[in-house]
Design a protein around this motif. Structure first.
Motif, short mmCIF file in Angstrom:
data_model
loop_
_atom_site.label_atom_id
_atom_site.label_comp_id
_atom_site.label_asym_id
_atom_site.label_seq_id
_atom_site.Cartn_x
_atom_site.Cartn_y
_atom_site.Cartn_z
N CYS A 1 31.54 43.03 46.98
CA CYS A 1 32.86 43.16 47.58
C CYS A 1 33.79 42.11 46.97
O CYS A 1 33.34 41.14 46.35
CB CYS A 1 32.79 42.97 49.09
N ASP A 2 35.07 42.30 47.19
CA ASP A 2 36.06 41.37 46.61
C ASP A 2 35.91 39.97 47.18
O ASP A 2 36.04 38.98 46.45
CB ASP A 2 37.47 41.89 46.88
N PHE B 1 29.75 38.54 45.59
CA PHE B 1 31.15 38.14 45.79
C PHE B 1 31.40 36.86 45.00
O PHE B 1 30.47 36.15 44.61
CB PHE B 1 31.47 37.91 47.27
N LEU C 1 44.94 35.98 47.65
CA LEU C 1 43.87 36.96 47.63
C LEU C 1 44.15 38.07 48.64
O LEU C 1 44.27 37.81 49.84
CB LEU C 1 42.53 36.29 47.95
N PRO D 1 42.21 41.30 49.25
CA PRO D 1 41.05 42.11 48.87
C PRO D 1 41.16 43.55 49.35
O PRO D 1 41.83 43.85 50.34
CB PRO D 1 39.89 41.40 49.56
N ASP D 2 40.48 44.42 48.62
CA ASP D 2 40.32 45.81 49.05
C ASP D 2 39.01 46.01 49.81
O ASP D 2 38.85 47.00 50.52
CB ASP D 2 40.34 46.75 47.84
#
Length: 222
Positions: A32-33, A58, A122, A124-125
């Motif tokens: 994940c981001d 990550f 940041l 994140p998606d």
């Protein structure tokens, strides 16, 4: 089954295992981001985060949490601070860690972490939410409510209930916590704190039976 001051019957243990499995989201853990590790009374969350970092899942990690009545003696300088220190001991570089030291509940864990990430540029998606095993479902429901534009993947230590309570040393306390988390899964959507989650009839019955048996110290007033 671990030893405990309260005698745990086989039926109570069966109900506890049913609730334990319900709380686990059984997500396929993937990269994940960012990752957000939720503060609590279990340093194993920091250890799980370190392992997932070593697995390359990550590159940015938030430890979030101040203190609560149940953690202030364990982590007097704050959950996030102690979790960061444990992660550093396990080889996570300080450069990838952000600290959110103020949150006092799960909603704040998520909203304050989201704000901190944004302040650091940041957006994140996808977010890997790392927490105690029996907290996965509530963490998922809270994150989906408060941060609905991100994909949420939940992760925790891959242990059985039996092994977990052996590590914690108090079966009754763990069951109390699981029962309290299940009540929150059921009640928090009504209060706007989380998305609705289906709770199967047998899980509700297990919850009601354990509450009737006195596993109620972590319940909230509703």
């Amino acid at each position: 089954m671990a030893d405990d001051a309260r005698a745990i019957t086989q039926e109570q243990w069966r109900h506890a295992e049913l609730i334990w499995e319900y709380h686990r989201m059984h997500h396929q853990v993937r990269a994940c981001d960012v990752a957000v590790a939720l503060g609590c009374n279990d340093i194993g969350v920091a250890e799980c985060a370190a392992e997932l970092y070593r697995d390359g899942l990550f590159t940015e990690l938030v430890f979030t949490g101040g203190n609560s009545p149940s953690t202030v003696e364990l982590f007097p300088r704050g959950e996030a601070v102690h979790f960061r220190e444990r992660a550093l001991e396990l080889g996570v570089p300080d450069s990838v860690i952000l600290i959110e030291p103020e949150a006092s509940n799960t909603g704040q864990n998520i909203s304050f972490s989201r704000r901190l990430l944004a302040e650091n540029g940041l957006t994140p998606d996808s977010v890997l939410v790392i927490c105690m095993p029996y907290m996965e479902r509530r963490a998922f429901a809270t994150t989906r409510k408060l941060w609905d534009e991100v994909e949420v993947v939940c992760a925790s230590a891959p242990v059985s209930l039996g092994d977990y309570v052996k590590g914690q040393g108090d079966t009754g306390a763990v069951i109390d916590m699981m029962v309290g988390d299940l009540q929150r899964v059921m009640e928090y959507p009504k209060l706007g704190f989380a998305i609705e989650q289906e709770v199967r009839r047998e899980v509700r019955e297990a919850y009601e039976s354990l509450v009737a048996s006195g596993f109620d110290s972590r319940l909230i007033r509703v």
